[in-house]
Design a protein around this motif. Sequence first.
Motif, PDB file in Angstrom:
ATOM      1  N   TYR A  80      17.840 -22.130  15.351  1.00 30.64           N
ATOM      2  CA  TYR A  80      16.882 -21.063  15.584  1.00 30.64           C
ATOM      3  C   TYR A  80      16.658 -20.377  14.239  1.00 30.64           C
ATOM      4  CZ  TYR A  80      18.072 -21.752  20.509  1.00 30.64           C
ATOM      5  OH  TYR A  80      18.293 -22.285  21.752  1.00 30.64           O
TER       6      TYR A  80
ATOM      7  N   ARG B  36      21.386 -14.539  22.924  1.00 29.54           N
ATOM      8  CA  ARG B  36      22.233 -13.975  21.875  1.00 29.54           C
ATOM      9  C   ARG B  36      21.661 -14.155  20.479  1.00 29.54           C
ATOM     10  NH1 ARG B  36      27.092 -18.132  23.069  1.00 29.54           N
ATOM     11  NH2 ARG B  36      26.466 -17.523  25.151  1.00 29.54           N
ATOM     12  N   GLU B  37      20.763 -15.143  20.315  1.00 31.92           N
ATOM     13  CA  GLU B  37      20.298 -15.435  18.960  1.00 31.92           C
ATOM     14  C   GLU B  37      19.329 -14.385  18.432  1.00 31.92           C
ATOM     15  OE1 GLU B  37      20.035 -17.526  21.503  1.00 31.92           O
ATOM     16  OE2 GLU B  37      21.471 -19.142  21.090  1.00 31.92           O
TER      17      GLU B  37
ATOM     18  N   HIS C 244      20.281 -19.483  12.910  1.00 30.44           N
ATOM     19  CA  HIS C 244      21.204 -19.192  14.001  1.00 30.44           C
ATOM     20  C   HIS C 244      21.358 -20.441  14.854  1.00 30.44           C
ATOM     21  CE1 HIS C 244      22.684 -15.538  16.479  1.00 30.44           C
ATOM     22  NE2 HIS C 244      23.403 -16.600  16.756  1.00 30.44           N
ATOM     23  N   PRO C 245      22.519 -21.081  14.786  1.00 31.06           N
ATOM     24  CA  PRO C 245      22.730 -22.241  15.654  1.00 31.06           C
ATOM     25  C   PRO C 245      22.625 -21.852  17.119  1.00 31.06           C
ATOM     26  CG  PRO C 245      24.417 -22.087  13.968  1.00 31.06           C
ATOM     27  CD  PRO C 245      23.649 -20.805  13.927  1.00 31.06           C
ATOM     28  N   GLY C 246      21.962 -22.661  17.905  1.00 34.58           N
ATOM     29  CA  GLY C 246      21.793 -22.363  19.306  1.00 34.58           C
ATOM     30  C   GLY C 246      23.130 -22.231  20.007  1.00 34.58           C
TER      31      GLY C 246
END
Lengths: 113, 113
Positions: A32, B99-100, A94-96
């Motif tokens: 993300y 959360r991202e 941002h890693p999922g």
Amino acid sequence: AQSVTQPDIHITVSEGASLELRCNYSYGATPYLFWYVQSPGQGLQLLLKYFSGDTLVQGIKGFEAEFKRSQSSFNLRKPSVHWSDAAEYFCAVHPGGSYIPTFGRGTSLIVHP
Amino acid sequence: SQTIHQWPATLVQPVGSPLSLECTVEGTSNPNLYWYRQAAGRGLQLLFYSVGIGQISSEVPQNLSASRPQDRQFILSSKKLLLSDSGFYLCAWSRTGQRETQYFGPGTRLLVL
């Protein structure tokens, strides 16, 4: 682990000129992606985000960003810069499913009248 | 709508003194909460995050601690401040299940002398 590179520490543009801020990321899958803006002494404001789908993302304040998988890039653009756009811009990956993003070091945008 | 508050806005403290920074979120329930530190000319460093009352995850071992005594309250503390604790501290929140996407507070500038 993921990483984010914003190669330009400072960028100076004239008011009314177009703008492109660069962001390159390193991650094993498609993460993300986010762009935030920070005015001096303020918190970060979310400009736009990419999760999936259309690779050209529209955000607030006339900004857009394009995700290019082949280049691992997520560059921010604006066709005509206003003096009020002068600020610090941060790209984030941002890693999922993770709680932990990685931010770039930021690009400071200076706008000349 | 949701709002996030941080106080104080600015704090000057002597080395060795204690610290307590507070963050509260309004307009949502069971948010994920985060503390970041931003040093001059650098990106954001995630210090702590919390997914619920009493649940704290530490990302960087250091002189600081965090607590979440209520659902929408997040506190950053130190028993004895160091010079290196100076910086801009940002609180952020995200929705459970999203959360991202994080939303940031206005920040607290801490100067340790």
